[in-house]
Design an enzyme around this catalytic site. Sequence first.
Site, PDB file in Angstrom:
ATOM      1  CG  HIS A  40      43.114  52.370  38.301  1.00 22.94           C
ATOM      2  ND1 HIS A  40      42.005  53.031  38.767  1.00 22.94           N
ATOM      3  CD2 HIS A  40      42.902  52.137  36.983  1.00 22.94           C
ATOM      4  CE1 HIS A  40      41.151  53.189  37.765  1.00 22.94           C
ATOM      5  NE2 HIS A  40      41.670  52.666  36.670  1.00 22.94           N
ATOM      6  CG  HIS A  84      41.100  48.964  35.521  1.00 26.11           C
ATOM      7  ND1 HIS A  84      41.757  49.850  34.699  1.00 26.11           N
ATOM      8  CD2 HIS A  84      41.407  47.723  35.060  1.00 26.11           C
ATOM      9  CE1 HIS A  84      42.414  49.176  33.766  1.00 26.11           C
ATOM     10  NE2 HIS A  84      42.218  47.878  33.969  1.00 26.11           N
ATOM     11  CG  ASP A 142      43.227  53.042  32.781  1.00 23.18           C
ATOM     12  OD1 ASP A 142      43.033  52.370  33.802  1.00 23.18           O
ATOM     13  OD2 ASP A 142      42.402  53.863  32.328  1.00 23.18           O
ATOM     14  CB  ALA A 174      49.187  40.458  60.974  1.00 24.74           C
ATOM     15  CG  ASN A 183      45.087  41.349  55.797  1.00 27.17           C
ATOM     16  OD1 ASN A 183      44.615  40.725  56.738  1.00 27.17           O
ATOM     17  ND2 ASN A 183      45.596  42.557  55.939  1.00 27.17           N
ATOM     18  CG  HIS A 188      41.719  49.365  30.491  1.00 25.75           C
ATOM     19  ND1 HIS A 188      40.846  48.423  30.980  1.00 25.75           N
ATOM     20  CD2 HIS A 188      41.169  50.578  30.815  1.00 25.75           C
ATOM     21  CE1 HIS A 188      39.826  49.033  31.579  1.00 25.75           C
ATOM     22  NE2 HIS A 188      39.999  50.341  31.471  1.00 25.75           N
ATOM     23  CG  HIS A 233      39.518  54.565  28.702  1.00 29.09           C
ATOM     24  ND1 HIS A 233      38.775  55.540  29.329  1.00 29.09           N
ATOM     25  CD2 HIS A 233      40.011  53.783  29.686  1.00 29.09           C
ATOM     26  CE1 HIS A 233      38.805  55.337  30.643  1.00 29.09           C
ATOM     27  NE2 HIS A 233      39.556  54.279  30.885  1.00 29.09           N
TER      28      HIS A 233
HETATM   29 MN    MN Z   1      41.104  52.066  34.573  1.00 26.62          MN
END
Ligand code: MN
Length: 262
Positions: free
Chosen positions: A77, A73, A79, A64, A66, A83, A212
Amino acid sequence: MSSTKTLADLASALLSGAVRVVDLTAPLGPNTPLIYLPPHIGKNTPPIKVHKISEYDADGPYWAWNWLELGEHSGTHFDAPRHWISGKDYPDGSTDKIPPKNFVAPVNVIDRSKEATENPDYLLTVESIQAWEKEHGEIEAGGWVLLRTDWYKRGDSSEKFLNADANGPHSPGPTAEAITYLISKGVIGWGSETVGTDAGSAAGMNPPFPAHTLMHQANRYGLASLCQLDQLPPKGAILIAAPLKFVGGTGSPVRALALAPT
Ligand code: MN
């Protein structure tokens, strides 16, 4: 010699359970809440899809597997500096170029779950961080700072997790000044339990999206959609969070783990 003993002690502590392994990761699948950007801001990350290749059938009789359709993101997760436009030029700023020692670091957990439960727009300030340092000790260079809000308890309901109304999302996060302060302390990154590292109101901050803009401008990292920060002490745990080694990657889902005292 001494580091050999340190690792032997750690191995014993892991085997005996004296050091716990805490999973800080949300289940990753089609129901995982994803950030939503209003169309006038930009394009959205597509829904997570799992495509079956085979499952012990004519397409693969004994196996099996996938293939995944998955934004970088998505879910819990990492960064990377690349980014954000402010961090785009660092030669070690993509997921494949970050020095691996940066994926294992001490962690400071600032518990503002009470405040965030009372006020989903709660913002962590410099004063609040300094009050935390007075109580628990100074934030060290090279450590992570994570904001505990118990937001993860909203689970996989996108409506509850994004918590948006006509005025936009309502979720806790840092002020721009708080991020500037943490960078001045030399932290390696900033993490939160919400869908992104910034507060829901961060589009209106100066600069916009400071977790960010400023962290990545300083070649520092982010972690979003963390879980179970309520299982960690304020200080004393070690965070292990390594993004996939995507070539040129801007981020990646991670299995975020903490080594924590009992
Ligand atoms: Mn992010």
